[in-house]
Design a protein around this motif. Structure first.
Motif, PDB file in Angstrom:
ATOM      1  N   CYS A  16      33.586 113.261  92.614  1.00  0.00           N
ATOM      2  CA  CYS A  16      32.909 111.931  92.482  1.00  0.00           C
ATOM      3  C   CYS A  16      31.520 111.834  91.569  1.00  0.00           C
ATOM      4  O   CYS A  16      31.593 111.186  90.679  1.00  0.00           O
ATOM      5  N   ASP A  17      30.920 112.783  91.923  1.00  0.00           N
ATOM      6  CA  ASP A  17      29.624 112.961  91.391  1.00  0.00           C
ATOM      7  C   ASP A  17      29.656 113.166  90.016  1.00  0.00           C
ATOM      8  O   ASP A  17      29.073 112.870  88.846  1.00  0.00           O
ATOM      9  N   ARG A  18      30.674 114.051  89.538  1.00  0.00           N
ATOM     10  CA  ARG A  18      30.760 114.452  88.148  1.00  0.00           C
ATOM     11  C   ARG A  18      31.375 113.371  87.450  1.00  0.00           C
ATOM     12  O   ARG A  18      31.091 113.106  86.258  1.00  0.00           O
ATOM     13  N   LEU A  19      32.356 112.521  88.061  1.00  0.00           N
ATOM     14  CA  LEU A  19      32.922 111.534  87.343  1.00  0.00           C
ATOM     15  C   LEU A  19      31.778 110.202  87.076  1.00  0.00           C
ATOM     16  O   LEU A  19      31.623 109.716  85.834  1.00  0.00           O
ATOM     17  N   SER A  20      31.071 109.970  87.912  1.00  0.00           N
ATOM     18  CA  SER A  20      29.944 109.158  87.911  1.00  0.00           C
ATOM     19  C   SER A  20      29.119 109.745  86.593  1.00  0.00           C
ATOM     20  O   SER A  20      28.476 108.835  85.848  1.00  0.00           O
ATOM     21  N   LEU A 105      46.156 108.224  88.788  1.00  0.00           N
ATOM     22  CA  LEU A 105      45.296 107.425  87.951  1.00  0.00           C
ATOM     23  C   LEU A 105      46.072 106.254  87.816  1.00  0.00           C
ATOM     24  O   LEU A 105      47.143 106.006  87.253  1.00  0.00           O
ATOM     25  N   LEU A 106      45.412 104.960  88.245  1.00  0.00           N
ATOM     26  CA  LEU A 106      46.015 103.699  87.846  1.00  0.00           C
ATOM     27  C   LEU A 106      45.069 103.046  86.801  1.00  0.00           C
ATOM     28  O   LEU A 106      43.742 103.093  86.805  1.00  0.00           O
ATOM     29  N   VAL A 141      43.179 108.614  94.663  1.00  0.00           N
ATOM     30  CA  VAL A 141      43.606 107.815  93.798  1.00  0.00           C
ATOM     31  C   VAL A 141      42.521 107.132  92.924  1.00  0.00           C
ATOM     32  O   VAL A 141      41.589 106.619  93.708  1.00  0.00           O
ATOM     33  N   VAL A 142      42.543 107.268  91.559  1.00  0.00           N
ATOM     34  CA  VAL A 142      41.461 106.547  90.614  1.00  0.00           C
ATOM     35  C   VAL A 142      41.903 105.151  90.037  1.00  0.00           C
ATOM     36  O   VAL A 142      43.004 105.480  89.310  1.00  0.00           O
ATOM     37  N   ALA A 143      41.470 104.046  90.502  1.00  0.00           N
ATOM     38  CA  ALA A 143      41.881 102.938  89.847  1.00  0.00           C
ATOM     39  C   ALA A 143      40.546 102.516  88.886  1.00  0.00           C
ATOM     40  O   ALA A 143      39.478 102.495  89.119  1.00  0.00           O
ATOM     41  N   ALA A 144      40.964 102.227  87.647  1.00  0.00           N
ATOM     42  CA  ALA A 144      40.237 102.310  86.427  1.00  0.00           C
ATOM     43  C   ALA A 144      40.471 101.068  85.478  1.00  0.00           C
ATOM     44  O   ALA A 144      41.650 100.705  85.229  1.00  0.00           O
ATOM     45  N   SER A 145      39.528 100.130  85.372  1.00  0.00           N
ATOM     46  CA  SER A 145      39.759  99.035  84.687  1.00  0.00           C
ATOM     47  C   SER A 145      38.468  98.388  83.846  1.00  0.00           C
ATOM     48  O   SER A 145      37.526  98.737  84.231  1.00  0.00           O
ATOM     49  N   ARG A 146      38.990  97.768  83.012  1.00  0.00           N
ATOM     50  CA  ARG A 146      37.686  97.210  81.909  1.00  0.00           C
ATOM     51  C   ARG A 146      37.336  95.865  82.554  1.00  0.00           C
ATOM     52  O   ARG A 146      36.035  95.455  82.481  1.00  0.00           O
ATOM     53  N   GLY A 179      30.796  97.423  81.034  1.00  0.00           N
ATOM     54  CA  GLY A 179      31.605  96.755  81.921  1.00  0.00           C
ATOM     55  C   GLY A 179      32.612  97.541  82.422  1.00  0.00           C
ATOM     56  O   GLY A 179      33.248  98.327  81.762  1.00  0.00           O
ATOM     57  N   GLY A 180      33.303  97.087  83.342  1.00  0.00           N
ATOM     58  CA  GLY A 180      34.454  97.563  84.033  1.00  0.00           C
ATOM     59  C   GLY A 180      34.005  98.525  85.118  1.00  0.00           C
ATOM     60  O   GLY A 180      32.904  98.855  85.378  1.00  0.00           O
ATOM     61  N   THR A 181      35.075  99.042  85.802  1.00  0.00           N
ATOM     62  CA  THR A 181      34.651  99.670  87.073  1.00  0.00           C
ATOM     63  C   THR A 181      35.733 100.843  87.435  1.00  0.00           C
ATOM     64  O   THR A 181      36.776 100.527  86.789  1.00  0.00           O
ATOM     65  N   VAL A 182      35.255 101.841  88.138  1.00  0.00           N
ATOM     66  CA  VAL A 182      36.213 102.856  88.621  1.00  0.00           C
ATOM     67  C   VAL A 182      36.096 102.967  90.035  1.00  0.00           C
ATOM     68  O   VAL A 182      34.949 103.205  90.646  1.00  0.00           O
ATOM     69  N   VAL A 183      37.343 102.788  90.851  1.00  0.00           N
ATOM     70  CA  VAL A 183      37.212 103.172  92.348  1.00  0.00           C
ATOM     71  C   VAL A 183      38.124 104.403  92.452  1.00  0.00           C
ATOM     72  O   VAL A 183      39.160 104.293  92.171  1.00  0.00           O
ATOM     73  N   VAL A 184      37.157 105.261  93.282  1.00  0.00           N
ATOM     74  CA  VAL A 184      38.102 106.340  93.693  1.00  0.00           C
ATOM     75  C   VAL A 184      38.019 106.464  95.324  1.00  0.00           C
ATOM     76  O   VAL A 184      37.010 106.377  95.796  1.00  0.00           O
ATOM     77  N   LYS A 185      39.386 106.643  95.843  1.00  0.00           N
ATOM     78  CA  LYS A 185      39.660 106.654  96.925  1.00  0.00           C
ATOM     79  C   LYS A 185      40.480 107.944  97.570  1.00  0.00           C
ATOM     80  O   LYS A 185      41.513 108.236  96.620  1.00  0.00           O
ATOM     81  N   ALA A 186      40.177 108.600  98.484  1.00  0.00           N
ATOM     82  CA  ALA A 186      40.724 109.532  98.872  1.00  0.00           C
ATOM     83  C   ALA A 186      41.565 109.345 100.308  1.00  0.00           C
ATOM     84  O   ALA A 186      40.940 108.875 101.275  1.00  0.00           O
TER      85      ALA A 186
END
Length: 202
Positions: A16-20, A105-106, A141-146, A179-186
């Motif tokens: 997650c730190d790398r993705l951030s 990835l969603l 699970v990575v949920a990514a949206s604008r 703008g937009g978010t990414v939520v990462v859940k394990a």
């Protein structure tokens, strides 16, 4: 089992730190509205591989085989026999410090229809084949949206059995710069739910 839990959380947070840190690149990928799951899995591998010398990972492997964990083949589809990431813990006598991970990835482009939900369930079923009790069979699970993932995807995610089971730890939320978010859940996926690693029952 506490050592195994903390190790698995550390693997998750390393990714997650790398993705951030890649939020600008994530923004560009999310804007396409198409899949970037290969990029995602390679970034997860790089995150852990680059930490290998300083954090006591004894092994970081991309595309590990299920056969290496004594799981027999799955028909004629060779991709079904490969995971996304395997990370081993320190060589200090710690037991069961292993994480075998699959990523899903969603994104805005696959939000409609139930295909993404089927993919989550299929990856969870694959992880159950491991039969592990104390090491982590990790579904990320990575949920990514604008837009705002939790507002826009809330109803869809509420209908997903895996998403609503106890998570390994709190979700990791990345606010994208434009703008937009990414939520990462394990989630730790086990055949027997009593063996699941979670914050409440580690």
């Amino acid at each position: 089992m506490g050592d195994s839990y903390q190790f698995t959380v550390d693997v998750f947070r390393t990714v997650c730190d790398r993705l951030s840190a890649k939020a600008t690149e994530l923004q560009l990928l999310v804007e396409t509205g198409t899949s970037f799951d290969e990029w995602l899995t390679w970034e997860a591998f790089l995150a852990c591989k680059l930490r290998e010398p300083s954090y006591p990972f004894c092994e970081v492997a991309a595309k590990p085989t299920y056969a290496s964990e004594d799981v027999t083949g799955d028909g004629n589809d060779p991709d079904r026999n490969l995971g996304d990431l395997r990370v081993g813990g320190p060589h200090d006598g710690a037991d069961h410090c292993w994480a075998f991970a699959e990523f899903v990835l969603l994104h805005d482009g696959n939000r409609t229809g139930g295909e993404w939900r089927q993919r989550i369930e299929a990856e969870a079923d694959r992880l159950r084949r491991l039969g592990w009790k104390k090491s982590a069979s990790l579904l990320v699970v990575v949920a990514a949206s604008r837009g705002d993932v939790m507002k826009e995807w809330g109803d869809d995610l509420a209908g997903c059995a895996v998403w609503n089971q106890p998570a390994l730890t709190d979700p990791f939320v990345i606010s994208l710069p434009g703008g937009g978010t990414v939520v990462v859940k394990a989630f730790d996926i086990k055949r027997n739910p009593a063996d699941t690693l979670t914050a409440a029952g580690n």
